[in-house]
Design an enzyme around this catalytic site. Sequence first.
Site, short mmCIF file in Angstrom:
data_model
loop_
_atom_site.label_atom_id
_atom_site.label_comp_id
_atom_site.label_asym_id
_atom_site.label_seq_id
_atom_site.Cartn_x
_atom_site.Cartn_y
_atom_site.Cartn_z
N VAL A 104 -9.18 1.65 13.02
CA VAL A 104 -9.42 1.73 14.51
C VAL A 104 -10.76 2.28 14.75
CG1 VAL A 104 -8.21 4.00 14.62
CG2 VAL A 104 -8.18 2.51 16.57
N VAL A 105 -11.20 3.20 14.06
CA VAL A 105 -12.48 3.60 14.52
C VAL A 105 -13.50 2.73 14.29
CG1 VAL A 105 -14.32 5.27 13.83
CG2 VAL A 105 -11.92 6.19 13.96
N GLY A 133 -1.01 2.24 23.25
CA GLY A 133 -1.95 3.14 23.13
C GLY A 133 -1.64 4.31 22.85
N TYR A 153 0.83 -1.24 0.08
CA TYR A 153 -0.13 0.01 -0.10
C TYR A 153 0.79 1.21 0.04
CZ TYR A 153 -3.71 3.23 1.36
OH TYR A 153 -4.75 4.39 1.32
#
Length: 320
Positions: A187-188, A207, A145
Amino acid sequence: MSRRILITGGAGFLGSYLSEQLLAQGNEILCVDNFLTGTRSNIEHLAGHPRFQFMRHDVSVPLYAEVDEIYNLACPASPVHYQHDPMQTTKTSVIGAINMLELADRMKAKVLQSSTSEVYGDPLVHPQRESYWGNVNPIGIRACYDEGKRCAETLFFDYHRQYKVAIKVVRIFNTYGPRMHPQDGRVVSNFIMQALRGETITIFGDGLQTRSFCYRDDLVEAMIRMMATDGEVIGPVNIGNPGEFTIRALAEMVIDLTGSHSKIVYYPRPQDDPMQRRPDISKAREILRWEPRVPLREGLVKTIDYFAGLLSGGHAIAAE
């Protein structure tokens, strides 16, 4: 003046909303998608529109159509999807770019490339400006990507220099909103689906890595503004929200907004996962007179409502 506009990846969560906005401006839309990550439900409410046409097609195969503008959005954009078939991801980014540039050259059409903040890799410069060349692992698991999009940018600028193709290049930072694929691995969507189901919320790493989240409506507005610029403006231009949040803070915000009792668990950070990501949008402010307006909490509420509708079996919500 009405234009005939081709949108590749048009059944994705960005492409489908872009289709709506451009239709509302009176344009004709040719929406192209192979449904690798886009879904028919994202565009089914547009199917009967007299100025909307859908074509199932893979951009790695040449396409022949009469168009005035091209928005090239085709490519899986989440690690789960683009790492599932890395060869096809590279083909989509590189051969797809060539095919859209060739079409633009034949039609004397403007073509916009939706590039990505991933061209910066795991950045050593923060925030990231367009002049930064990046820190990308060319043989890593994300390279299909990252390098595919970098090569696509190279092709766009070479076609512009050699053949005078009218190009526009935007680098999109993390974007979210309704019509995201619930299993796209971003992630959302991950956090929202886990919270709504009462599952543990999984964070890869400690995190403390940061991201900047731009709501879909803001992002699409910037793309349309970029396409409308004169021929001297080609980019690249960063498009994203400069607000910076840790992944842990995002998880806690999603838990709060959903009222979930989910617990957070931590796993090792994936290879080449960037530690920091925040756009410098000075160019977008200056050239496009644009900056994002939707705060993260507000955008998350709308996105949570969308996913809650999917889980409850509602169909109208897919069309908002």
